[in-house]
Design a protein around this motif. Structure first.
Motif, PDB file in Angstrom:
ATOM      1  N   THR B 166       0.737  -1.225   0.169  1.00  0.00           N
ATOM      2  CA  THR B 166       0.052   0.039  -0.118  1.00  0.00           C
ATOM      3  C   THR B 166       0.818   1.435  -0.169  1.00  0.00           C
ATOM      4  O   THR B 166       0.418   2.257  -0.586  1.00  0.00           O
ATOM      5  N   SER B 167       2.009   1.132   0.534  1.00  0.00           N
ATOM      6  CA  SER B 167       2.999   2.572   0.780  1.00  0.00           C
ATOM      7  C   SER B 167       3.739   2.761  -0.509  1.00  0.00           C
ATOM      8  O   SER B 167       3.939   3.742  -0.752  1.00  0.00           O
ATOM      9  N   ASN B 169       4.200   3.584  -4.307  1.00  0.00           N
ATOM     10  CA  ASN B 169       3.620   4.181  -5.370  1.00  0.00           C
ATOM     11  C   ASN B 169       4.501   4.317  -6.754  1.00  0.00           C
ATOM     12  O   ASN B 169       5.579   4.242  -6.531  1.00  0.00           O
ATOM     13  N   GLU B 176      14.026   4.458  -3.147  1.00  0.00           N
ATOM     14  CA  GLU B 176      13.186   4.410  -1.841  1.00  0.00           C
ATOM     15  C   GLU B 176      12.274   3.432  -1.804  1.00  0.00           C
ATOM     16  O   GLU B 176      11.978   3.048  -0.755  1.00  0.00           O
ATOM     17  N   ALA B 179      14.475   1.028   0.244  1.00  0.00           N
ATOM     18  CA  ALA B 179      14.306   1.619   1.784  1.00  0.00           C
ATOM     19  C   ALA B 179      13.087   1.231   2.451  1.00  0.00           C
ATOM     20  O   ALA B 179      13.208   0.817   3.581  1.00  0.00           O
ATOM     21  N   LEU B 180      12.059   1.143   1.705  1.00  0.00           N
ATOM     22  CA  LEU B 180      10.751   0.784   2.151  1.00  0.00           C
ATOM     23  C   LEU B 180      10.697  -0.651   2.473  1.00  0.00           C
ATOM     24  O   LEU B 180      10.081  -1.031   3.534  1.00  0.00           O
ATOM     25  N   ARG B 183      12.662  -0.903   5.720  1.00  0.00           N
ATOM     26  CA  ARG B 183      12.007  -0.693   6.877  1.00  0.00           C
ATOM     27  C   ARG B 183      10.503  -1.155   7.277  1.00  0.00           C
ATOM     28  O   ARG B 183      10.278  -1.364   8.369  1.00  0.00           O
ATOM     29  N   GLN B 184       9.882  -1.838   6.315  1.00  0.00           N
ATOM     30  CA  GLN B 184       8.487  -2.325   6.593  1.00  0.00           C
ATOM     31  C   GLN B 184       8.817  -3.802   6.719  1.00  0.00           C
ATOM     32  O   GLN B 184       8.058  -4.169   7.392  1.00  0.00           O
TER      33      GLN B 184
END
Lengths: 479, 334
Positions: B166-167, B169, B176, B179-180, B183-184
């Motif tokens: 969901t985060s 896009n 990025e 990185a997501l 961290r997620q």
């Protein structure tokens, strides 16, 4: 009876009141230490997107669903944010609800241009990282103050350090060049009919101010989209519409070097000083003097559309007005009292108007444009970063085929239309050669309508890198 | 700046493209599945500079083949002798033999699967590194799919992967997106892996501080380190198998050596100090701490080896917390 003399019959009550006051002070000081306030200065020239940025910032912090790059959110320490009443009751409240309603209406539309100052305070609640702080205070709060104001007013700040003579000569020097020379022809004509030494009379002053204001409006409207238009209140008078403090204009210096009292020069010069003290300095002290963090929004794409003159103008305007702020790195004392801006973010807004693969180039271009201001701020000791962001993401990046070439295009509803379309918005060069001579108007970046149904999912307004901007600006205060 | 690969060589004026027609690869319908993912696509293979010698594989291959032949002869010998001494006995022996062969094959298969998973993690890590260095846009979607495919059958990670999807896009660039993922999806795994490392190092510290003999120390360290490696590896979705990777084994062997040496040293130290009880206790405790720290090092090394995205300087696990944790061990023991 409440007077400054105590009521001698009720000494105990008086003492109690004193104690109350003292405790109140200590309490608020302790609260300040424990709660912490952050004043975020949202700085941007006209049409840079300050209002939409503040609206999206508030909405995203309240809903918290689209901030994966904020460390406090990613580590599940962020509890919630809510709006609070601002401690300064004199300024109007930022109409967040109204602007959000504008954006989420059917059909959605952008908020109108800001005409006055407005502010808002938000309380952010989070769980501190350090176990020692957690044992004192399991849940911490910081108050985030943001203000919104017409970007025109920002251009008044450089005037604070100038005398009327300096300001006049700078303005007159500026109007020597095209396209200003053509735009300001009528005012220049009026200027040739008067002299600085002539006896002052109100009609002449009013006439001059009217011509000058018209010139400023024309600058703002012009194709070249000029940024360096002073004084800002002539364009957006706010509550000062029609006040005598706004009836002056630059004059060529008197031939003899000084003008007698009662001359037009003396009158205009006096009003200029009045304007500086009562309008600009007041505004600056109330809203900008004690900022902790600053974000400078720059509409790079708009400037590219308008051409090299606009770009040059914007660069000068930005450098000039950033000099007024106090940047630097303070110790714990300045953290307590506030006073120095120790983090500044330059952001190229409306990054959604180009394909996502171009964001790197946009950031590099912004780096290049603000390099002087950035170095000056860095020299003072503040941390500086640049970013390409969009407060409200209106487009999707798609890849399409056009004449045998693959193009990274964007899909969205251009401003003033009803149906979405796919378009190749053009690309940003990654070198310093921005305006090749053989192409007449190389850039035609379009504006877009907010997408229909934006923000319906309750996760906050869709954005590009708003979370990274917030993490840079506030991340260290949310630990 | 001018050597960026996405600068368009030909000037393309802004143009509106009607009608709406996204290219076929824009929709994401035909992305490669997680199993089709085959290592770094554009990365050049590092050329092996050591001279290739045909004799080495020939030697080892020959030896292996000979051993197989010897084993086969022995087995047939064994079978014929077993059948000669009785039909039922022969059946029993051949059953046992079949069991051994089957178990050996099963083990080999198991090991092959685990090595394959480790290889896939290595490939993922190399791909992540390549994407971060290239700093491009639009190719990390495949990587995100590959990572979520890798953790497909982990129900505990399902919410994390859901929130990743969901985060992310279309505006995020490759860095990025990675990185997501970091961290997620991986950060929660890091947290629990680090907790197992903490537990294991405490266990080893306490147990070796209390154990009476060097031999017991070695056994404890060996067992606990093996268990830790398996725990951490399975958290990251890797299965190091019985042999795992050689780097881990080497680290563990180094640990075992230190466990033995520390014991020897402690005797010397105690004798030098006159053999008082306090001295003996303190050396034992010191030795326990050393073993605990070394166990933690093995654990952290396992985390580094099994992570599909390499640690960044910001989130590299540190031994700092292990140290403070271990300093509280003497209190617990005494």
């Amino acid at each position: 009876m409440s007077s400054k003399f105590p009521d001698w019959n009720n000494l105990a009550g008086f003492g109690e009141k004193m104690l109350d006051q003292a405790l109140g002070h200590v309490g608020s000081l302790a609260g300040r230490m424990l709660e912490g306030n952050v004043r975020l200065g949202v700085t941007g020239l006209r049409r840079a997107g300050k209002t939409v940025f503040v609206t999206s910032l508030i909405d995203n912090l309240i809903r918290g669903g689209r901030l994966p790059f904020m460390d406090v959110v990613a580590s599940n320490r962020f509890l919630a944010a809510r709006l609070r009443s601002s401690p300064d009751r004199s300024a109007p409240r930022f109409a967040y609800e109204k602007y959000l309603a504008n954006l989420t209406a059917t059909p959605p539309h952008w908020p109108a241009a800001t005409t006055g100052v407005a502010q808002l305070r938000m309380a952010l609640r989070y769980v501190p990282v350090s176990s020692m702080r957690r044992s004192i205070q399991p849940i911490s709060t910081i108050n985030l103050d943001v203000i919104d104001y017409p970007g025109e007013w920002l251009m008044d700040l450089p005037m604070l350090n100038q005398s009327f003579a300096e300001w006049s000569s700078l303005t007159l020097e500026l109007i020597e060049h095209q396209p200003r020379r053509q735009i300001g022809a009528r005012w220049l004509h009026w200027l040739s009919t008067v002299s600085a030494d002539q006896t002052a009379d109100e009609t002449t002053a009013k006439e001059g101010a009217a011509h000058y204001t018209e010139y400023l409006h024309a600058c703002r409207r012009s194709q070249a989209n000029l940024s360096l238009v002073q004084p800002g209140r002539f364009l957006e008078p706010g509550e000062l519409a029609g006040a005598p403090v706004l009836t002056f204009c630059p004059l060529p210096a008197p031939a003899s070097g000084s003008a007698p009292a009662g001359s037009l020069w003396a009158l205009m010069s006096g009003r200029f000083e009045d304007y500086k003290t009562n309008v600009v300095r007041k505004f600056f002290l109330e809203h900008f003097a004690r900022l902790d963090r600053q974000i400078v929004l720059v509409d790079v794409l708009g400037m590219l559309n308008a051409g090299p003159a606009a770009l040059h103008d914007m660069r000068m305007a930005l450098t000039a007005c950033l000099e007024a702020f106090r940047h630097g790195r303070g110790g714990w004392l300045s953290k307590l009292t506030g006073g120095q801006i120790d983090k500044v973010l330059f952001a190229a807004t409306k990054a959604d108007h180009i394909a996502a693969s171009q964001h790197g180039n946009l950031k590099n271009l912004l780096d290049m444009l603000v390099s002087e201001a950035r170095n000056a701020i860095r020299f003072e000791g503040a941390t500086v970063d640049t970013m390409a962001l969009a407060a409200v993401k209106c487009t999707e990046t798609v890849t399409t085929e056009h004449q045998g070439r693959k193009l990274a295009c964007i899909q969205g509803t251009p401003l003033g239309r009803q149906k979405p379309t796919v378009l190749f918005p053009g690309s940003i060069p990654d070198g310093p050669d921005l305006f090749p001579l053989d192409i007449a108007q190389p850039y035609r970046f379009m504006d877009f309508e907010p997408p229909a149904g934006v923000g319906r999912d309750g996760r906050g307004l869709p954005n590009i890198r708003l979370d990274q901007a917030l993490n840079f600006l506030l991340g260290d205060r949310l630990t | 700046m001018s050597d960026r690969n996405h600068s368009a060589p030909v000037w393309q004026a802004p143009v509106e493209l009607e009608p709406l027609r996204p290219a076929p690869d824009g929709g994401g319908g035909n992305r490669p599945g997680p199993d089709e993912f085959a290592g770094p696509a554009g990365a050049e293979k590092v050329r092996d500079i050591s001279r290739w010698n045909w004799a080495v594989p020939a030697f080892f291959g020959g030896v292996f083949a000979l051993v197989l032949v010897v084993l086969a002869f022995d087995a047939s010998d064994l079978l014929s002798r077993a059948f000669a001494s009785g039909y039922a006995f022969g059946l029993g022996v051949s059953g046992l033999l079949a069991l051994v062969v089957f178990a050996a094959l099963w083990l080999a298969l198991d090991e092959a699967i685990s090595i394959r998973r480790l290889r896939r993690i290595d490939a993922l890590r190399a791909e992540a590194e390549r994407l971060v260095i290239a700093d491009g846009h639009g190719s990390a979607g495949h990587f995100a799919d590959a990572v979520s495919g890798f953790y497909r059958d982990r129900s505990d990670l399902a919410p994390a992967i859901e929130s990743l999807h969901t985060s992310v896009n279309d505006a995020h660039n490759d860095r990025e997106v990675i990185a997501l993922i970091d961290r997620q999806v991986l950060a929660p795994i890091d947290q629990s892996a680090y907790n197992s490392v903490l537990r294991a190092s405490r266990d080893t510290a306490v147990a070796t501080a209390l154990s009476p003999s060097a031999a017991l120390d070695v056994v404890i360290v060996l067992w606990r380190n093996l268990k830790l490696v398996r725990e951490v590896a399975s958290l990251y979705g890797a299965r190091p198998g019985r042999f795992g990777s050689w780097r881990l084994m080497r680290r563990m062997l180094a640990n075992l050596a230190v466990a033995g040496v520390a014991e020897g040293l402690s005797h010397v130290a105690v004798e030098a100090l006159g053999g008082s009880i306090a001295a003996a206790i303190s050396t034992k405790l010191g030795q326990g701490m050393v073993n605990g720290l070394l166990t933690a090092r093995v654990g952290v090394a396992t985390m580094v080896l099994c992570r599909p995205v390499a640690f960044t300087p910001a989130n590299r696990p540190s031994l700092g917390r292990v140290r403070t944790e271990l300093l509280s061990v003497p209190k617990d023991v005494l």
